[in-house]
Design an enzyme around this catalytic site. Structure first.
Site, mmCIF file in Angstrom:
data_model
loop_
_atom_site.group_PDB
_atom_site.id
_atom_site.type_symbol
_atom_site.label_atom_id
_atom_site.label_comp_id
_atom_site.label_asym_id
_atom_site.label_seq_id
_atom_site.Cartn_x
_atom_site.Cartn_y
_atom_site.Cartn_z
ATOM 1 N N ASN A 64 1.994 -5.111 -3.207
ATOM 2 C CA ASN A 64 0.585 -5.414 -2.915
ATOM 3 C C ASN A 64 -0.182 -4.128 -2.623
ATOM 4 O OD1 ASN A 64 -1.443 -7.475 -2.231
ATOM 5 N ND2 ASN A 64 -1.264 -6.757 -0.118
ATOM 6 N N ASP A 102 -12.371 -10.057 -0.644
ATOM 7 C CA ASP A 102 -13.646 -10.131 0.067
ATOM 8 C C ASP A 102 -14.610 -9.198 -0.641
ATOM 9 O OD1 ASP A 102 -12.634 -7.694 1.116
ATOM 10 O OD2 ASP A 102 -12.278 -8.541 3.106
ATOM 11 N N GLU A 141 0.800 -1.240 0.000
ATOM 12 C CA GLU A 141 0.000 0.000 0.000
ATOM 13 C C GLU A 141 0.826 1.281 0.000
ATOM 14 O OE1 GLU A 141 -2.854 -0.390 3.202
ATOM 15 O OE2 GLU A 141 -3.523 -2.339 2.475
HETATM 16 O O1 9MR Z 1 -7.509 -7.709 8.581
HETATM 17 C C1 9MR Z 1 -6.526 -6.937 9.234
HETATM 18 C C2 9MR Z 1 -7.065 -6.429 10.559
HETATM 19 O O2 9MR Z 1 -7.232 -7.501 11.458
HETATM 20 C C3 9MR Z 1 -6.122 -5.400 11.144
HETATM 21 O O3 9MR Z 1 -6.709 -4.824 12.299
HETATM 22 C C4 9MR Z 1 -5.832 -4.328 10.126
HETATM 23 C C5 9MR Z 1 -4.870 -3.303 10.681
HETATM 24 O O4 9MR Z 1 -4.572 -2.318 9.773
HETATM 25 O O5 9MR Z 1 -5.268 -4.913 8.960
HETATM 26 C C6 9MR Z 1 -6.149 -5.778 8.331
HETATM 27 O O6 9MR Z 1 -5.584 -6.309 7.162
HETATM 28 C C7 9MR Z 1 -5.267 -5.362 6.129
HETATM 29 C C8 9MR Z 1 -4.076 -5.882 5.391
HETATM 30 O O7 9MR Z 1 -3.024 -6.132 6.267
HETATM 31 C C9 9MR Z 1 -3.644 -4.921 4.297
HETATM 32 N N1 9MR Z 1 -4.735 -4.598 3.420
HETATM 33 C C10 9MR Z 1 -5.982 -4.166 4.064
HETATM 34 C C11 9MR Z 1 -6.398 -5.212 5.107
HETATM 35 C C12 9MR Z 1 -7.748 -4.853 5.697
HETATM 36 O O8 9MR Z 1 -7.675 -3.653 6.393
#
Ligand code: 9MR
Length: 350
Positions: free
Chosen positions: A210, A275, A168
């Site tokens: 990613n 999702d 990101e």
């Molecule tokens: O699903 C993840 C969640 O449990 C965490 O709290 C969050 C913290 O930023 O990150 C989520 O996963 C993210 C992933 O690492 C990167 N892309 C977006 C995902 C959803 O927010």
């Protein structure tokens, strides 16, 4: 893909029926036949994806590993895992130079014990940094970040199919440029420095960039496309691009074309955090993503971002393939149907 003739149901069943005979014949001849998931071919996401030489994975959290319903679905359906949080910077290096791999190791060891592959997520990201890193800048942060990449990729060397080396780093909106962050402020070359360090630490892992909101041809995906093209031209080691695919109720008409233009640069593409909001067309959107991956020969696998709706970060969106009781949803049936349909190109890499 319109010119491809889809194989009929009866023909497919005949093909499956001869597999055990073929295996027995080869075994008798002293030849090992390794076909991942043959026993369940066509009946689970992982086995059906494997028949198309792809993986089908899920993001997992170790805190759910004692939930029987969760583990039953996970072990039955998926042949790839990714840590939803356990391999991020805050988890793996909570204090500078002090590494904690316990939870990440647990995911790797579960995956290995079941013959699943592992995606690594994520070596560097502007979010979920430990407090000590958030307080750094300039050369100090750059050194800490590259050391983090080196240490973590070295620890997991040989066990990770693909690493999200950088997550990101591009801005939303129309600029097509980088996102501002403490990492970006260390210099525009921080991404390539991370990729070079990751390659040195784990030469056999596929190294991925990613991101999200890259679900079609738009300013953000084009910014990333230009970076990947530049990396390939200059020999920066990048092997794949991950398309997170956190989707709403519809999907862009050029989703597949976008995957294809990246593949045409000479990198693999992967659907990394799929999702889809429930309501309207959830099953259709899932089916479209699956079809798109199967139609792009360098699309090597799909990962959904969680197992059941109640495991999802998206709360009430009910965005996953299983309901909270572990039952298959219509979206699951749609994905499985697409995985089992037609003749699709075999991945040319990975
Ligand atoms: O699903 C993840 C969640 O449990 C965490 O709290 C969050 C913290 O930023 O990150 C989520 O996963 C993210 C992933 O690492 C990167 N892309 C977006 C995902 C959803 O927010």
């Amino acid at each position: 893909m319109k010119h491809l003739v889809r194989s009929s149901g009866p023909r497919r069943r005949r093909t499956l029926a001869i597999l055990p005979l073929l295996a027995a014949a080869l075994a008798a001849a002293g030849t090992a036949l390794v076909v991942t998931g043959t026993a369940n071919a066509g009946t689970t996401l992982g086995a059906s994806a494997a028949e198309k030489s792809r993986y089908f994975g899920a993001a997992v959290g170790t805190y759910k590993f004692n939930d029987n319903t969760y583990m039953t679905v996970l072990n039955r359906e998926f042949n790839s895992l990714v840590a939803e949080n356990e391999m991020k910077w805050d988890a793996t290096e909570p204090q500078r130079g002090v590494f904690n791999y316990g939870a990440g190791d647990r995911i790797v060891s579960h995956a290995r014990s079941r013959g699943m592959s592992v995606r690594g997520h994520a070596l560097l990201w502007h979010a979920q940094q430990p407090g000590w890193a958030q307080g750094l800048s300039g050369g100090d942060l750059r050194n800490a970040a590259i050391n983090h990449v080196t240490q973590v990729a070295t620890h997991f060397r040989g066990q990770i199919h693909s690493w999200d080396v950088v997550n990101e780093a591009f801005a939303d909106g129309g600029s097509g440029g980088r996102r501002d962050s403490n990492l970006q402020r260390t210099g525009n070359d921080w991404i390539e420095a991370a990729f070079r360090a990751a390659r040195a630490a784990d030469p056999n892992a596929k190294l991925c960039y990613n991101d999200y909101n890259t679900d079609g041809i738009n300013a953000k995906s084009t910014g990333i496309y230009n970076m990947v093209r530049d990396f390939k031209a200059r020999g920066v080691p990048i092997d794949c691009v991950g398309f997170q695919s956190h989707l709403g109720t519809s999907i862009s008409g050029d989703y597949q074309a976008n995957l294809q233009r990246f593949a045409d640069l000479g990198v693999d593409v992967q659907i990394t955090e799929l999702d889809v909001m429930q309501g309207g067309n959830q099953a259709n959107v899932y089916a479209t993503v699956t079809r798109a991956c199967l139609a792009v020969s360098r699309c090597t696998g799909i990962t959904v971002w969680g197992v059941r709706d109640c495991d999802s970060w998206r709360g009430s969106d009910n965005a996953l393939l299983f309901d909270c009781a572990g039952n298959k949803k219509p979206a699951y049936d749609a994905v499985l149907r697409e995985l089992n349909a037609g003749t699709n190109p075999t991945p040319t890499a990975s």
